[in-house]
Design an enzyme around this catalytic site. Structure first.
Site, PDB file in Angstrom:
ATOM      1  N   ARG A 139      -1.376  18.413   2.685  1.00 42.85           N
ATOM      2  CA  ARG A 139       0.138  18.740   3.035  1.00 42.85           C
ATOM      3  C   ARG A 139       0.561  18.822   1.486  1.00 42.85           C
ATOM      4  NH1 ARG A 139       2.074  14.129   1.962  1.00 42.85           N
ATOM      5  NH2 ARG A 139       0.971  12.080   3.082  1.00 42.85           N
TER       6      ARG A 139
ATOM      7  N   HIS B 229       0.659  -1.037   0.066  1.00 43.56           N
ATOM      8  CA  HIS B 229       0.117   0.113  -0.028  1.00 43.56           C
ATOM      9  C   HIS B 229       0.873   1.242  -0.074  1.00 43.56           C
ATOM     10  CE1 HIS B 229      -3.256  -2.782   0.730  1.00 43.56           C
ATOM     11  NE2 HIS B 229      -2.761  -3.067   1.839  1.00 43.56           N
TER      12      HIS B 229
END
Length: 667
Positions: free
Chosen positions: A297, A235
């Site tokens: 971010r 992942h």
């Protein structure tokens, strides 16, 4: 514009921010732990301040100390980079309470998107499609197991906080759910301080496509197109690209509009990424993309967006934080060409991507491939630096840009073959092999591609006889740079009375190899290994770069020697050797025979073994945490546990004994 900013981060992202700030005339303040006191970002910044010991919790995650550093330095604003405190709303509030500007979104926006379950509920209200699954407050194990049954296996357990693949487990059947849930919670608690999870439907052929968004403090929001991050393992993203292969203008518009709605719904300001999971079992379809999460971010993979748009996203961050409007409107943004980014990690793909630590005895990155910026390397390390177990093992990013996808991918493969690192195992060879996968080259990507590629893509090929020959010559000093300008100093292997023969013993991958080296003339040698003779004429060498003739075929190579260790870079591959007498320092550190030892420094999280217990090969005996990963160490064979010299909470060194088994004859 700000006169001075503090960068509350380390490594390549801190170096990358410093480069843009310097171009804009903004002074920078670096912070560092004891482990980073000589780091590249410390050297590059205008000034640097120590913030604590090596452990991140006592340094890069220590909010009061970072705020005090910003005040003491006279900085006007704080850039969080990514990771660490970049998505911590408490940090944003502390920065603003100190009278400083946070270069990023508001604390409210971060909180709105910080918990995946709450974010999905908010997105549903904003008209953004979400993944089918359970996103509620119920966290009892039996309840969540029931929800998984209702969703239908396979399912994905995901930490509701954080990102980066931490606290995420794929579960294929109900019998495995409880153990996977416990492991995901434990990892999430360690990484984010929040062990709560959500459960989602796992898609058989998903693609991970994300959209870069940007907002300002005047209510404007735009998207800067999409990135495809489907090439993943565990992942975690491995190679990213922009734009996404196969994307139609209609679907790009639909995903871009959804991402802008998501950002506008929370009054977003600054750089952010809206991540979507796309079901491509029937190809790319506008009704098959779903909101996963929003990263509030700058992303690790932002350089590919910069490459195709010609923009500097850190400059945009600074301008927006200083109160300026977005530099461009949506209709002024366009895609130019194609870009890829590969993440260079200190890790061993052949050993289940085990992170590697050690000193970088060599760190030669690829040359720029053309004047149009065909290759870019973002890194926070250089030769001589130490890769420690305290932080993420990513050491560099390699970015290429081309007019077409094929051109950009070819440049990436070439650049990866030019990555020459010694002292620490890296994944450059694995990344280059991914570039050569037919499905990836054709743009037929999904998150399961690496898993389907098989073991062949993981391990580096065995050294060729030419590579063995170069290692042997390096070991005997025949590839060293000439000592002086004396022409006799350039003569290697010269002997008046016939051939001279020497034998050198080299270790490669734990196997000892004997090589006979016979000099047959000036700079001419015959190396015999396993009955195979290789004739080599060393045409030139400066101790690192070598040109050699192998039976009429002249080829370049690079060699690097650091004590007993030798690395040969040849034919697009790197091969590590060691002088056999020192090979006891090489070889397997994790498991073998009667002993289970620590593969790297780390924290003991779980001890499942007990003295006297009978175990089977593959049983989980000890779980460690190292480099932001959970490592499950298994029994090397069937047997009976003799001793367990460690306990939960112990900090162990590489090679430390974790479990010993009784000798096989006694078992």
């Amino acid at each position: 514009m700000f006169r001075k900013i503090l960068i509350a981060n380390r490594g390549e992202i801190a170096c990358r921010i410093i480069r843009t700030a310097r171009r804009m005339g903004v002074a920078t303040v670096a912070v560092h732990s004891d482990a980073d006191r000589a780091a590249l970002h410390v050297e590059m910044a205008d000034e640097a301040i120590r913030i604590g010991p090596a452990e991140a919790a006592k340094s890069y995650l220590n909010i009061p100390v970072i705020i005090e550093a910003a005040r003491a330095s006279g900085a006007e604003a704080v850039h969080p980079g990514y990771g660490f405190l970049s998505e911590n709303p408490d940090f944003v509030e502390a920065v603003e309470a100190a009278g400083l500007v946070f270069i990023g979104p508001s604390a409210g926006a971060i909180r709105a998107m910080g918990l995946k379950d709450a974010a999905k509920a908010l997105m549903e209200k904003a008209g953004v499609p979400v993944v089918p699954g359970y996103h509620g407050e119920g966290q009892e194990a039996a309840f969540l197991a029931g929800e998984a049954e209702a969703i239908g296996y396979p399912v994905l357990i995901k930490a509701r906080a954080g990102g980066g693949g931490k606290g995420m487990r794929r579960v294929e059947r109900s019998a495995d759910f409880a153990a996977a849930l416990e492991s995901a919670r434990r990892e999430a608690e360690s990484a984010f301080g929040d062990g709560r999870v959500l459960v989602e439907k796992y898609m058989a052929k998903p693609r991970h496509i994300e959209v870069q968004v940007f907002g300002d403090r005047h209510g404007n929001v735009v998207h800067l197109f999409e990135r495809d991050c489907s090439l993943q393992r565990r992942h975690q993203k491995v190679i990213e690209e922009a734009p996404a292969p196969g994307m139609t203008e209609e679907m790009r518009a639909a995903m871009g509009a959804a991402a802008v709605r998501a950002a506008a719904a929370i009054g977003y300001s600054g750089a952010g990424t809206v991540e979507f999971i796309v079901d491509v079992s029937e190809g790319l379809r506008q009704d098959r993309f779903y909101f996963m999460e929003m990263n509030t971010r700058l992303q690790v993979e932002h350089p590919v967006t910069e490459a195709i748009t010609g923009l500097d996203l850190v400059e945009w961050q600074l301008r927006v934080a200083a109160g300026e409007p977005l530099p461009k409107r949506q209709e002024e943004l366009a895609i130019d060409g194609w870009a890829f980014e590969a993440r260079l990690y200190a890790e061993n793909p052949a050993r289940d991507f085990l992170p590697a630590t050690g000193r970088l005895s060599a760190f030669d990155m690829p040359d720029v491939l053309d004047q149009a910026g065909g290759a870019r390397v973002d890194s926070g390390v250089r030769a001589g630096d130490l890769v420690t177990p305290y932080y993420d093992p990513m050491i560099a990013k390699v970015i290429t840009h081309g007019r077409t996808r094929g051109e950009a991918l070819a440049k990436l493969e070439t650049a990866l073959e030019q990555c020459r690192v010694g002292g620490v195992t890296i994944n450059a060879g694995f990344l280059a092999r991914l570039c050569r996968l037919p499905a990836f080259a054709d743009g037929d990507v999904d998150t399961g591609l690496i898993g389907r590629a098989g073991e062949g893509v993981l391990a580096d090929p065995e050294p060729s006889e030419e590579a063995f020959a170069l290692a042997a010559l390096c070991a005997l000093g025949f590839l060293a740079a000439p000592a002086d300008a004396d022409p006799w100093g350039h003569i290697r292997g010269f002997r008046l009375w016939g051939d001279a023969t020497r034998t050198v013993f080299l270790d490669h991958g734990g196997t000892e190899h004997a090589l006979r080296v016979a000099t047959s003339g000036m700079d001419r040698f015959r190396i015999t290994h396993d009955g195979v003779a290789t004739d080599i004429h060393v045409q030139s060498t400066d101790g690192r770069s070598v040109r050699a003739d192998f039976d009429g075929h002249t080829l370049p190579a690079k060699v690097h020697r650091d004590g007993a260790d030798i690395v040969v870079f040849f034919g697009g591959h790197s091969h590590a050797f060691a002088l056999a007498e020192a090979a006891g320092h090489h070889g397997e550190a994790a498991a073998g025979g009667d002993r289970l030892t620590a593969p790297m420094p780390g924290l003991v999280r779980i001890v499942s073994a007990e003295p006297g217990a009978r175990v089977a090969k593959g049983d989980a005996l000890v779980t460690m945490e190292a480099m932001k990963m959970e490592l499950v160490l298994a029994a090397p064979r069937d047997g009976v546990v003799a001793a367990v010299p460690v306990a939960v909470g112990d900090q162990v060194a590489e090679g430390a004994l974790l479990v010993s088994l009784e000798p096989e004859e006694a078992a």
